[in-house]
Design an enzyme around this catalytic site. Structure first.
Site: not given
Ligand code: P53
Length: 484
Positions: A175, A374
């Protein structure tokens, strides 16, 4: 037939969010090790080093470091074709600036990759996923410093050489664009190790740090291809369409600007050059980013082989009444709720069609394969004996996979694979919580850090197992009812 027989059904995690073992095998302190647990709507605290008595959820996480054999066995039972994780940079270079790598750290990933390959699960590896060595922040100021390019490319070269016969799919920075849209202390710190001092221009430093990462990424692509020409080295963006709140053209202009602000990294990593609007913006703002002619050549020669991206939600924006004509770098304050969508417990808008929009958006702009690395639903799970009936998660995944299938079949999108986020419950990056669960495998541990760490298969585990078994062609059946 929706998906090719080589389609990479998988699962995704990141080292700092699940490994634990934060000091095992000579690992150094990473930036994830100095972030405390937050809560829903409560940001994590970034402390000045590790302070005794504070709750740092990543220190133990789910202790994959000690349990990797059993967990990989579960991934094999699930039927994964690939497994996306990251290498914790601080296991290989504990401080980040050493000349020689830490052998114990390298040996851990040898064991992990061998274990995965034993079950024919391909490792898909991110080099830097929100977990750079903390020393690089303290001693160098993080990615604001050009020296980081050398430290990172040295690290990349070491792991590319070591795992050249075990890993094919790589990503450089997770990201990488997360810092542009966020522009808050958390996203600047996690992505680039930036700590903004009073009087400093956060935006300028963010662009400088990003530029250094982009150069480092392009160099890594070239180094990797020299070591193994078969390497597939990709980018990784946080994505989601931005819709205008109304037919008012000002809202469309606003939405477009926000997409530009989020997605310019894709121009650099996929086309090898900065977009015109951003060069113009640097000039207007009088920002000296330090982009040299040599940098421009590096960016051109180091474009990525595929586009990896995360997709969770879409956004809706509205132009402010006094919107300035230049619309530059719009903030999040103009975001409004989408009345046509529902939201997760953490307020993330659930928009499966937005995934198809995103796939088409990338496919139309860049002639590169795509990889959804993801996607998933962070939700509270409730134990019913030793069962977890997470029909809501199945519903989320199913609807997103349906849109993915349409993008492949109807729109001709070239898609390599799909790795849902947090295939096993782990520490949330944003909040540091355990109870924001994404997994198809449950881990007995709560926000307070209490629990046996025991693993349990959720209903979604059986559903996904079935889906992979049928290569994505059994979407309509309620297959999760096959829970034994
Ligand atoms: P969490 C923000 C917005 C979109 C993706 O996020 C993001 C984030 C950071 O919070 O991160 C990605 O755990 C990231 C992962 C993360 C996952 O999304 O905040 O690549 O490390 O865990 C989900 O719910």
């Amino acid at each position: 037939m929706a998906f090719s027989k080589n389609f990479l059904w998988g699962g995704a995690v990141a080292a700092h969010q699940f490994e634990g073992g934060w000091q095992a095998g000579g690992k150094g302190v990473s930036i994830a090790d100095v972030m405390t647990a937050g809560a829903n709507g409560v940001p994590r605290e970034i402390t000045d080093g590790v302070i005794p008595g504070k709750n740092y959820p990543n220190h133990e996480a789910i202790d994959f470091y000690d349990r990797y054999k059993d967990d990989v066995k579960l991934f094999a039972e699930l039927g994964l074709k690939c497994f996306r994780t990251s290498i914790a940079w601080s296991r290989i270079f504990p401080q980040g600036d050493e000349a020689l790598p830490n052998e114990a750290g390298l040996a851990f990933y040898d064991k992990l990759f061998d274990e995965l390959l034993k079950y024919h699960i391909q490792p898909v590896i991110t080099l830097s996923h929100f977990e750079m060595p903390y020393h690089l922040v303290k001693a160098y100021g993080g990615w604001r410093n050009r020296k980081l390019i050398d430290f990172f490319t040295h690290y990349a070269e070491v792991v590319f050489k070591r795992y050249k016969d075990k890993v094919t799919y790589w990503m450089t920075f997770n990201e990488i664009n997360n810092q542009t849209s966020g522009m808050n202390d958390w996203s600047l710190f996690t992505n680039s190790g930036l700590q903004i001092q009073p009087g400093e221009n956060a935006e300028l430093l963010m662009y400088r740090a990003s530029h250094h990462e982009l150069v480092a990424s392009a160099l890594a692509v070239q180094i990797g291809h020299r070591i193994n020409p078969n390497f597939m080295i990709g980018s990784m963006f946080s994505t989601g369409p931005v819709y205008p709140a109304s037919p008012d053209p000002k809202d469309t202009m606003k939405a477009q600007r926000l997409m530009q602000a989020n997605c310019w990294y894709a121009d650099v990593q996929c086309k090898g050059k900065y977009p015109a609007w951003l060069k113009h913006y640097f000039a207007v703002k009088n920002y000296d980013i330090g982009i040299t002619l040599a940098d421009e050549d590096i960016l051109k020669a180091g474009t990525v082989d595929y586009i990896g991206f995360s997709y969770y939600a879409s956004h809706v924006v509205k132009a402010a009444a006094d919107e300035p004509a230049d619309y530059m770098t719009p903030g999040r304050d103009i975001e409004v709720k989408n009345p046509t969508l529902s939201r997760s417990d953490w307020g993330w808008e659930i928009d499966p069609i937005g995934l198809r929009v995103t796939l088409n958006w990338f496919s139309q702009r860049f002639d590169l394969p795509l990889f959804i690395v993801e996607n998933g639903l962070g939700a509270f799970d409730r134990l019913d004996g030793d069962r977890i009936h997470d029909g809501y998660r199945i519903d989320y995944l199913k609807k997103h996979i349906e849109q993915m299938a349409l993008a492949v079949n109807e729109d001709g999108v070239d898609l390599l694979g799909y790795t849902p986020w947090g295939i096993i419950d782990l520490v949330s990056a944003g909040t540091g919580q355990m109870d924001k669960r994404y997994g198809l495998i449950y881990v007995d541990k709560n926000d307070a850090g209490k629990g046996s760490l025991k693993r349990l298969k959720k209903d979604s585990f059986y559903w996904y197992q079935n889906l992979i078994r049928h290569n994505g062609n059994q979407l309509t059946e309620n297959t999760f009812k096959t829970h034994p």
